[in-house]
Structure formats: C-alpha cells, structure tokens
Design a protein around this motif. Sequence first.
Motif, PDB file in Angstrom:
ATOM      1  N   HIS A 179      17.285  14.937   2.653  1.00 23.20           N
ATOM      2  CA  HIS A 179      16.921  13.729   1.909  1.00 23.20           C
ATOM      3  C   HIS A 179      18.148  13.125   1.250  1.00 23.20           C
ATOM      4  O   HIS A 179      18.793  13.758   0.411  1.00 23.20           O
ATOM      5  CB  HIS A 179      15.864  14.061   0.846  1.00 23.20           C
ATOM      6  CG  HIS A 179      15.503  12.893  -0.018  1.00 23.20           C
ATOM      7  ND1 HIS A 179      15.104  13.026  -1.336  1.00 23.20           N
ATOM      8  CD2 HIS A 179      15.475  11.552   0.239  1.00 23.20           C
ATOM      9  CE1 HIS A 179      14.862  11.840  -1.844  1.00 23.20           C
ATOM     10  NE2 HIS A 179      15.078  10.929  -0.907  1.00 23.20           N
ATOM     11  N   SER A 223      16.040   7.393   1.089  1.00 18.61           N
ATOM     12  CA  SER A 223      15.273   6.623   0.109  1.00 18.61           C
ATOM     13  C   SER A 223      16.255   5.703  -0.612  1.00 18.61           C
ATOM     14  O   SER A 223      17.319   6.136  -1.044  1.00 18.61           O
ATOM     15  CB  SER A 223      14.550   7.532  -0.890  1.00 18.61           C
ATOM     16  OG  SER A 223      15.461   8.302  -1.657  1.00 18.61           O
ATOM     17  N   TYR A 260      12.797   6.417   6.689  1.00 21.79           N
ATOM     18  CA  TYR A 260      13.160   5.512   5.593  1.00 21.79           C
ATOM     19  C   TYR A 260      12.046   5.448   4.560  1.00 21.79           C
ATOM     20  O   TYR A 260      10.876   5.240   4.896  1.00 21.79           O
ATOM     21  CB  TYR A 260      13.431   4.123   6.174  1.00 21.79           C
ATOM     22  CG  TYR A 260      13.932   3.078   5.196  1.00 21.79           C
ATOM     23  CD1 TYR A 260      14.736   3.404   4.114  1.00 21.79           C
ATOM     24  CD2 TYR A 260      13.611   1.732   5.382  1.00 21.79           C
ATOM     25  CE1 TYR A 260      15.209   2.438   3.238  1.00 21.79           C
ATOM     26  CE2 TYR A 260      14.080   0.747   4.527  1.00 21.79           C
ATOM     27  CZ  TYR A 260      14.875   1.107   3.448  1.00 21.79           C
ATOM     28  OH  TYR A 260      15.342   0.140   2.588  1.00 21.79           O
ATOM     29  N   LEU A 261      12.422   5.625   3.293  1.00 23.64           N
ATOM     30  CA  LEU A 261      11.515   5.446   2.162  1.00 23.64           C
ATOM     31  C   LEU A 261      12.078   4.302   1.323  1.00 23.64           C
ATOM     32  O   LEU A 261      12.931   4.514   0.459  1.00 23.64           O
ATOM     33  CB  LEU A 261      11.415   6.725   1.332  1.00 23.64           C
ATOM     34  CG  LEU A 261      10.733   7.915   2.013  1.00 23.64           C
ATOM     35  CD1 LEU A 261      10.851   9.164   1.149  1.00 23.64           C
ATOM     36  CD2 LEU A 261       9.265   7.606   2.291  1.00 23.64           C
ATOM     37  N   SER A 266      12.154  -2.559   6.143  1.00 22.26           N
ATOM     38  CA  SER A 266      10.803  -2.012   5.983  1.00 22.26           C
ATOM     39  C   SER A 266       9.852  -2.636   6.993  1.00 22.26           C
ATOM     40  O   SER A 266       9.020  -1.952   7.605  1.00 22.26           O
ATOM     41  CB  SER A 266      10.293  -2.258   4.563  1.00 22.26           C
ATOM     42  OG  SER A 266      11.123  -1.657   3.606  1.00 22.26           O
ATOM     43  N   LEU A 285       6.794  -0.293   7.980  1.00 23.75           N
ATOM     44  CA  LEU A 285       6.429   0.377   6.730  1.00 23.75           C
ATOM     45  C   LEU A 285       5.758  -0.546   5.730  1.00 23.75           C
ATOM     46  O   LEU A 285       5.185  -0.073   4.746  1.00 23.75           O
ATOM     47  CB  LEU A 285       7.685   0.976   6.084  1.00 23.75           C
ATOM     48  CG  LEU A 285       8.529   1.903   6.964  1.00 23.75           C
ATOM     49  CD1 LEU A 285       9.810   2.292   6.230  1.00 23.75           C
ATOM     50  CD2 LEU A 285       7.735   3.139   7.360  1.00 23.75           C
ATOM     51  N   SER A 335       2.221   4.200  -0.249  1.00 31.73           N
ATOM     52  CA  SER A 335       3.311   5.120  -0.570  1.00 31.73           C
ATOM     53  C   SER A 335       3.069   6.491   0.046  1.00 31.73           C
ATOM     54  O   SER A 335       3.993   7.125   0.583  1.00 31.73           O
ATOM     55  CB  SER A 335       3.463   5.250  -2.089  1.00 31.73           C
ATOM     56  OG  SER A 335       3.811   4.008  -2.671  1.00 31.73           O
ATOM     57  N   ARG A 364       3.719   6.295   3.794  1.00 29.61           N
ATOM     58  CA  ARG A 364       5.146   6.258   4.106  1.00 29.61           C
ATOM     59  C   ARG A 364       5.779   7.629   3.954  1.00 29.61           C
ATOM     60  O   ARG A 364       6.630   8.040   4.745  1.00 29.61           O
ATOM     61  CB  ARG A 364       5.856   5.231   3.214  1.00 29.61           C
ATOM     62  CG  ARG A 364       5.568   3.788   3.589  1.00 29.61           C
ATOM     63  CD  ARG A 364       6.532   2.828   2.895  1.00 29.61           C
ATOM     64  NE  ARG A 364       6.307   2.758   1.469  1.00 29.61           N
ATOM     65  CZ  ARG A 364       5.465   1.911   0.872  1.00 29.61           C
ATOM     66  NH1 ARG A 364       4.773   1.045   1.605  1.00 29.61           N
ATOM     67  NH2 ARG A 364       5.323   1.896  -0.441  1.00 29.61           N
ATOM     68  N   LEU A 365       5.352   8.368   2.930  1.00 31.95           N
ATOM     69  CA  LEU A 365       5.877   9.710   2.707  1.00 31.95           C
ATOM     70  C   LEU A 365       5.478  10.643   3.853  1.00 31.95           C
ATOM     71  O   LEU A 365       6.308  11.402   4.377  1.00 31.95           O
ATOM     72  CB  LEU A 365       5.362  10.249   1.375  1.00 31.95           C
ATOM     73  CG  LEU A 365       5.794  11.677   1.003  1.00 31.95           C
ATOM     74  CD1 LEU A 365       7.319  11.760   0.940  1.00 31.95           C
ATOM     75  CD2 LEU A 365       5.189  12.077  -0.336  1.00 31.95           C
ATOM     76  N   ALA A 425       7.499   9.837   6.921  1.00 34.48           N
ATOM     77  CA  ALA A 425       8.886  10.277   6.833  1.00 34.48           C
ATOM     78  C   ALA A 425       9.034  11.757   7.127  1.00 34.48           C
ATOM     79  O   ALA A 425      10.002  12.186   7.765  1.00 34.48           O
ATOM     80  CB  ALA A 425       9.445   9.961   5.443  1.00 34.48           C
TER      81      ALA A 425
END
Length: 287
Positions: free
Chosen positions: A5, A84, A109-110, A119, A124, A129, A132-133, A136
């Motif tokens: 990360h 992120s 990508y966050l 995005s 995304l 949220s 997206r997590l 990822a």
Amino acid sequence: MRLVHCACDTGFIFGGAVDVEEHRLPAIPSRKDLRFLDEVARLVLPVDPTPSLQEIAASPSVSHLGEPTFAPQQPDEPLRVIVSGTDAALSAVLTRMMRADYLWAEVAYLPVDPTSPASVLWGLADLSSAERLALAVSGPVRPIPCIRNDSGVVVAGSAMLQHVDDAPYFGEIVVDSTVLIRGTGEPARRGAVTPYGARLVPTVSAPGLAAAAIVGPVNPPARRFPRLWGGREFVPSPLDPTHTPTGRALQSGGQGILVTVDGVAAKRPVERVTFYRHLRDIQAVRG
C-alpha cells in the motif's frame, strides 16, 4: 499475493484485517520515495524471462499496439500495488514502475476524489468506499494501455496542452494522422472558434488515447453576472465534444506549450511534445 500500500499523503490504513505492507509517502512521491518499490519488484521477480523493451521494439510484430493484454511475467507470488491518493500520486507510481520496467505488477487505486479522471477511467466513480476497497484487495486485473509523454511521465487520468499564458494556442496538435487543431495564437474572428489547446485521456482499449480541443481559456476571469443553473453557477465546458479523435499518439509543435499531467504542470514550457502508447500495458485492477 503480496500487497503493498502506497499511502500518498492519506490517512487511510488497512489495519489487521488485510495482510498488506503499509508505506507512508508524500502526496506526489519521488523516485527516492519509491525506491523501496523497486526492491520489492526485484525480490518478487529477480529475473524477467520475457522479451525486453528493446526486443519488443525491434520485433516486426505489432501485437503490442492492439488490445491491452495481461503481462506475460508470471512470478511465483503476484505483486499488487495499491495507491491511495490523487491522480498525480497514481501517475507518480505508474511512472516509476514504467521507468524501472515492472509494469507486470498489478496496480489498484483508492482515490481521494472518486470523481477524478483516473477514477472514472478505472471504473471507480460509481462504487461505494467499501466496494472500492474490496476491488483494490481482491478485484480482477483488466489491463489498459499505458500512455506516457516524451519526458517519461505516465498519464493516470488526463493531460492538457495549453499556452503558458492561457492565451490562444500557437501551434498544431495532431492525433496519429488527424489534425486536431491549428492555432495562430490570435483570437478568432467573430463567430469562429479559437483553439486554446487540447485535453487527452487514456482509453481502456486500443488504440490508447482520445483527445478534444480546448475552445476557451482554461482559467477564465471571474464573470460579473454568472448565469445560474439549478441554483449553481453555470460554467460552460471549454472542450469541443464534436471532434474527439483517438489514436496511439498525440504530437504538438508550437510556442510556449505548457504540459500538465494529472494536474501537475511541467516546470517550463516547451516547443514540442509527444504523448504515446508505451510498449507494455498497465495491469489495472478496475471496475
């Protein structure tokens, strides 16, 4: 899978629920900041048995110009880099990966702004949220073309070419063999369109990029009597949506060209610039 990360000036932490290496980085990490990532890639794949960039370029095959493909490298332990931050942060990480030639690693990508160009490109914008997590960490790879410029900077979401003074464009912008704009640097006659530059975005499929002309100042002076739309100020788009050629490359020659990639402007204007599709694709984890 090895998860790394890159938290680029964000407070996001995965916590103990996910086995991930956390690295705190500046908003736009430098080559020095990302040196650890080079080492991780070398540990995961000490020797790359696939054709080099030089061998690909010399090959008579043009398969690398077609639809984006999965990387041929098959390390024993897949490597996924989760970024992120902003589009500029994603661009910085992708740029380092491209220059050190390990775009075989997966990238997720966050975004801090889920409406940013990258995005949207990475699918995304319409996810929550939590979605997206989850994407990822365990989502599938869907490769996309890697668009770079002749300075070796990768475009994560969008790039702009404009005059350094935000004046009418003096020069020509061509997408492959299609002329997008020819600008004299002077305001057009009444009723005509004045080109102020161009905006380009990567595409998720071949040939690699799309562009549109900018037909108004990018940073216009505040208007005294703004029109309202639904209670908000109505700001017309400076882009011309009627002509959006696609291609593998965009080139421009002129005077005082300011190049901006993912919101980061170049240090000085140039007289020539080229954006083109890299020989390897991005192994993007996207919706």
